[in-house]
Design an enzyme around this catalytic site. Structure first.
Site, PDB file in Angstrom:
ATOM      1  N   GLU A 142       0.824  -1.198   0.000  1.00  0.00           N
ATOM      2  CA  GLU A 142       0.000   0.000   0.000  1.00  0.00           C
ATOM      3  C   GLU A 142       0.864   1.256   0.000  1.00  0.00           C
ATOM      4  O   GLU A 142       1.922   1.299   0.626  1.00  0.00           O
ATOM      5  CB  GLU A 142      -0.902   0.004   1.238  1.00  0.00           C
ATOM      6  CG  GLU A 142      -1.892  -1.155   1.183  1.00  0.00           C
ATOM      7  CD  GLU A 142      -2.828  -1.232   2.371  1.00  0.00           C
ATOM      8  OE1 GLU A 142      -3.942  -1.719   2.179  1.00  0.00           O
ATOM      9  OE2 GLU A 142      -2.457  -0.810   3.470  1.00  0.00           O
TER      10      GLU A 142
ATOM     11  N   CYS B 154       3.294   8.371   1.464  1.00  0.00           N
ATOM     12  CA  CYS B 154       3.849   7.391   2.388  1.00  0.00           C
ATOM     13  C   CYS B 154       4.070   6.093   1.615  1.00  0.00           C
ATOM     14  O   CYS B 154       3.130   5.499   1.100  1.00  0.00           O
ATOM     15  CB  CYS B 154       2.858   7.202   3.541  1.00  0.00           C
ATOM     16  SG  CYS B 154       3.401   6.010   4.752  1.00  0.00           S
TER      17      CYS B 154
ATOM     18  N   CYS C 101       6.102  -6.895   6.918  1.00  0.00           N
ATOM     19  CA  CYS C 101       7.281  -6.355   7.597  1.00  0.00           C
ATOM     20  C   CYS C 101       8.035  -7.506   8.235  1.00  0.00           C
ATOM     21  O   CYS C 101       7.426  -8.422   8.788  1.00  0.00           O
ATOM     22  CB  CYS C 101       6.875  -5.345   8.668  1.00  0.00           C
ATOM     23  SG  CYS C 101       8.306  -4.528   9.419  1.00  0.00           S
TER      24      CYS C 101
ATOM     25  N   CYS D  55       6.208  -5.706  15.458  1.00  0.00           N
ATOM     26  CA  CYS D  55       5.867  -4.853  16.598  1.00  0.00           C
ATOM     27  C   CYS D  55       4.433  -5.169  17.038  1.00  0.00           C
ATOM     28  O   CYS D  55       3.553  -5.353  16.203  1.00  0.00           O
ATOM     29  CB  CYS D  55       6.004  -3.388  16.218  1.00  0.00           C
ATOM     30  SG  CYS D  55       7.658  -2.997  15.614  1.00  0.00           S
TER      31      CYS D  55
ATOM     32  N   CYS E 226       1.372  -2.953  15.771  1.00  0.00           N
ATOM     33  CA  CYS E 226       1.305  -2.587  14.348  1.00  0.00           C
ATOM     34  C   CYS E 226       0.645  -3.679  13.524  1.00  0.00           C
ATOM     35  O   CYS E 226       1.031  -4.846  13.583  1.00  0.00           O
ATOM     36  CB  CYS E 226       2.714  -2.309  13.827  1.00  0.00           C
ATOM     37  SG  CYS E 226       2.765  -1.997  12.051  1.00  0.00           S
TER      38      CYS E 226
ATOM     39  N   CYS F 200      -1.288   5.387  10.218  1.00  0.00           N
ATOM     40  CA  CYS F 200      -0.075   4.717  10.683  1.00  0.00           C
ATOM     41  C   CYS F 200      -0.424   3.388  11.341  1.00  0.00           C
ATOM     42  O   CYS F 200      -1.280   3.327  12.222  1.00  0.00           O
ATOM     43  CB  CYS F 200       0.625   5.547  11.748  1.00  0.00           C
ATOM     44  SG  CYS F 200       1.181   7.129  11.201  1.00  0.00           S
TER      45      CYS F 200
HETATM   46  N1  SAH Z   1       8.686   0.400   9.938  1.00  0.00           N
HETATM   47  C1  SAH Z   1       8.997   1.753  10.160  1.00  0.00           C
HETATM   48  C2  SAH Z   1       8.118   2.723   9.410  1.00  0.00           C
HETATM   49  C3  SAH Z   1       6.651   2.398   9.222  1.00  0.00           C
HETATM   50  S1  SAH Z   1       5.539   2.630  10.505  1.00  0.00           S
HETATM   51  C4  SAH Z   1       8.935   2.063  11.634  1.00  0.00           C
HETATM   52  O1  SAH Z   1       8.428   1.248  12.385  1.00  0.00           O
HETATM   53  O2  SAH Z   1       9.433   3.112  12.026  1.00  0.00           O
HETATM   54  C5  SAH Z   1       5.281   4.376  10.683  1.00  0.00           C
HETATM   55  C6  SAH Z   1       5.001   4.779  12.133  1.00  0.00           C
HETATM   56  O3  SAH Z   1       3.699   4.309  12.561  1.00  0.00           O
HETATM   57  C7  SAH Z   1       5.995   4.161  13.103  1.00  0.00           C
HETATM   58  O4  SAH Z   1       6.404   5.104  14.052  1.00  0.00           O
HETATM   59  C8  SAH Z   1       5.182   3.081  13.753  1.00  0.00           C
HETATM   60  O5  SAH Z   1       5.702   2.717  14.982  1.00  0.00           O
HETATM   61  C9  SAH Z   1       3.826   3.739  13.848  1.00  0.00           C
HETATM   62  N2  SAH Z   1       2.725   2.807  14.109  1.00  0.00           N
HETATM   63  C10 SAH Z   1       2.674   1.474  13.889  1.00  0.00           C
HETATM   64  N3  SAH Z   1       1.478   0.978  14.275  1.00  0.00           N
HETATM   65  C11 SAH Z   1       0.760   2.028  14.735  1.00  0.00           C
HETATM   66  C12 SAH Z   1      -0.576   2.165  15.232  1.00  0.00           C
HETATM   67  N4  SAH Z   1      -1.383   1.118  15.310  1.00  0.00           N
HETATM   68  N5  SAH Z   1      -1.006   3.391  15.613  1.00  0.00           N
HETATM   69  C13 SAH Z   1      -0.191   4.480  15.473  1.00  0.00           C
HETATM   70  N6  SAH Z   1       1.067   4.413  14.994  1.00  0.00           N
HETATM   71  C14 SAH Z   1       1.542   3.202  14.623  1.00  0.00           C
HETATM   72 FE1  SF4 Z   2       7.333  -3.061  10.873  1.00  0.00          FE
HETATM   73 FE2  SF4 Z   2       5.119  -1.998  11.854  1.00  0.00          FE
HETATM   74 FE3  SF4 Z   2       7.228  -2.380  13.438  1.00  0.00          FE
HETATM   75 FE4  SF4 Z   2       7.310  -0.478  11.536  1.00  0.00          FE
HETATM   76  S1  SF4 Z   2       5.942  -0.523  13.305  1.00  0.00           S
HETATM   77  S2  SF4 Z   2       8.920  -1.997  12.040  1.00  0.00           S
HETATM   78  S3  SF4 Z   2       6.077  -1.465   9.916  1.00  0.00           S
HETATM   79  S4  SF4 Z   2       6.024  -4.004  12.423  1.00  0.00           S
END
Ligand code: SAH
Ligand code: SF4
Length: 380
Positions: free
Chosen positions: A112, A125, A132, A136, A139, A362
């Site tokens: 996406e 974005c 990924c 996390c 996420c 995000c």
């Molecule tokens: N993988 C990279 C970039 C993509 S995520 C990273 O983790 O930095 C972009 C941002 O969205 C990151 O700061 C991530 O931690 C945050 N993010 C992930 N899941 C989220 C959620 N459910 N609500 C708000 N922010 C979130």
């Molecule tokens: Fe991957 Fe989501 Fe963690 Fe970013 S926040 S490193 S996209 S699992």
């Protein structure tokens, strides 16, 4: 994990070489690679620059309309090559004007890209992995089971697709463009796919092409410490760091990668980041999770942790997704957290979630094909 292991990681999730109708994609080749291909076809090297301009300045997709090239030259190139675009599986538009494209790559995998317009500019974005390779706990993308790295062409084609859709190939002046910035904040961890990301970013930055410069590109990492210095010195892009917690105990749970690269090492890498200055501060992202990381003790520790780093802090209200294990902090708590940071001199905007209604905010990205497959396997 050593740098060596990161390369092992990259090899394990390497993208396949994808042909389109048996032909190779010119998008994603460096200018030198393009020259070599022209020479191999028996054409002059300068043809490469003409094609580069057509592809990246004018958005031309079809060799037939490359009128700078004589017909036999065009035909010769078209026998072996295409100018690729992903196919668009879905393109929802949010009530707030954000747009999401679910893009199918040549092997059927989907990623996406999300466009977030502002009044007189806008950011795209971009994703850098299918799913990924991190997981996390907060996420949605991290729950995808199918993963691989994207190659440079697949990263660049997201930008090209967005420019097609916005109709912006005819706007050379960056100041007037509605797609003016790029954030590597979509699906995937960019520093686990460094080589492809770096190649794509260099092509996107090229002044004779798309020409979005390093000051308008932000790369977000969950903290792949050994790759941060190289990213800063080689690409010089703005850095965003997903911090989200001030103790290893909490961060280990949110971002399992923290067990390999704990907070102390991450903060040191930020202090050493080559492209950071007062004018170009590092963005620390901090997702607000109710009862997990949102106390006054947390915010005090945060200020202490970042002391001396040119920093701004983005407070991200947690975006829930189906089955997600956390809740967003209350508005008043987020406000208090932000006020404390402001009082300490930090710009700390609360990022208004954009595109929540189309699951484009995000942490909500997860391609539908995988979701559908998972549902089918679960017998739903
Ligand atoms: N993988 C990279 C970039 C993509 S995520 C990273 O983790 O930095 C972009 C941002 O969205 C990151 O700061 C991530 O931690 C945050 N993010 C992930 N899941 C989220 C959620 N459910 N609500 C708000 N922010 C979130
Ligand atoms: Fe991957 Fe989501 Fe963690 Fe970013 S926040 S490193 S996209 S699992």
């Amino acid at each position: 994990m050593t740098t060596h292991n990161i390369h092992g990681h990259a090899a394990r999730f390497a993208p396949p070489e994808i042909l389109i109708d048996g032909k190779r994609n010119l998008v994603g080749l460096t200018l030198d690679e393009l020259k070599a291909e022209m020479l191999a076809l028996g054409l002059e090297a300068f043809r490469a620059k003409q094609i580069w301009t057509a592809i990246y300045c004018h958005g031309i997709k079809d060799f037939d309309v490359m009128t700078t090239l004589a017909k036999p030259v065009r035909e010769k190139i078209a026998e072996k090559f295409v100018i690729g675009r992903p196919s668009v599986s879905a393109a929802p538009v949010s009530v707030d004007g954000s747009r999401k494209w679910l893009l199918k790559m040549g092997d059927g995998h989907e990623v996406e890209a999300v466009y977030i317009p502002e009044e007189d500019r806008g950011a795209l974005c971009v994703s850098c992995q299918v799913g990924c390779t991190n997981s996390c706990s907060f996420c949605h993308t991290g729950t995808m089971r199918l993963v691989r790295n994207l190659d440079a062409s697949e990263i660049i084609m997201q930008v090209m697709q967005a420019r097609d859709a916005i109709g912006e190939w005819k706007v050379p002046d960056l100041e007037k463009r509605m797609l003016s910035n790029i954030v590597l904040m979509g699906m995937g961890e960019p520093l686990f796919n460094y080589d492809n990301v770096a190649k794509a970013v260099k092509i996107i930055m090229d002044e004779g092409g798309i020409a979005i410069g390093k000051r308008r590109i932000t790369l977000s990492t969950s903290g792949v410490v050994p790759m941060m210095a190289r990213c800063g010195s080689e690409l010089g892009v703005n850095l965003a760091v997903s911090l989200h917690a001030v103790t290893d105990e909490v961060r280990d749970v949110l971002i399992p990668l923290n067990k390999k690269y704990p907070i102390k090492e991450l903060i040191q890498a930020c202090r050493d980041y080559p492209a950071a200055t007062n004018a170009r501060r590092i963005t620390f992202e901090y997702v607000m999770l109710k009862g997990v990381n949102d106390s006054m003790a947390d915010v005090r520790a945060l200020v202490k942790l970042l002391e001396g780093i040119p920093a701004k802090i983005n407070l991200l209200p947690y975006n829930p997704w189906p089955g997600s294990p956390y809740e967003c902090s209350d508005d008043a708590v987020i406000q208090k957290f932000g006020d404390f940071l402001n009082a300490k001199g930090y710009a700390s905007p609360v990022r208004t979630p954009r595109g929540r209604d189309i699951m484009a905010a995000c942490g909500q990205l997860k391609s539908a094909s995988v979701r559908a497959r998972a549902a089918a396997e679960a017998g739903e």
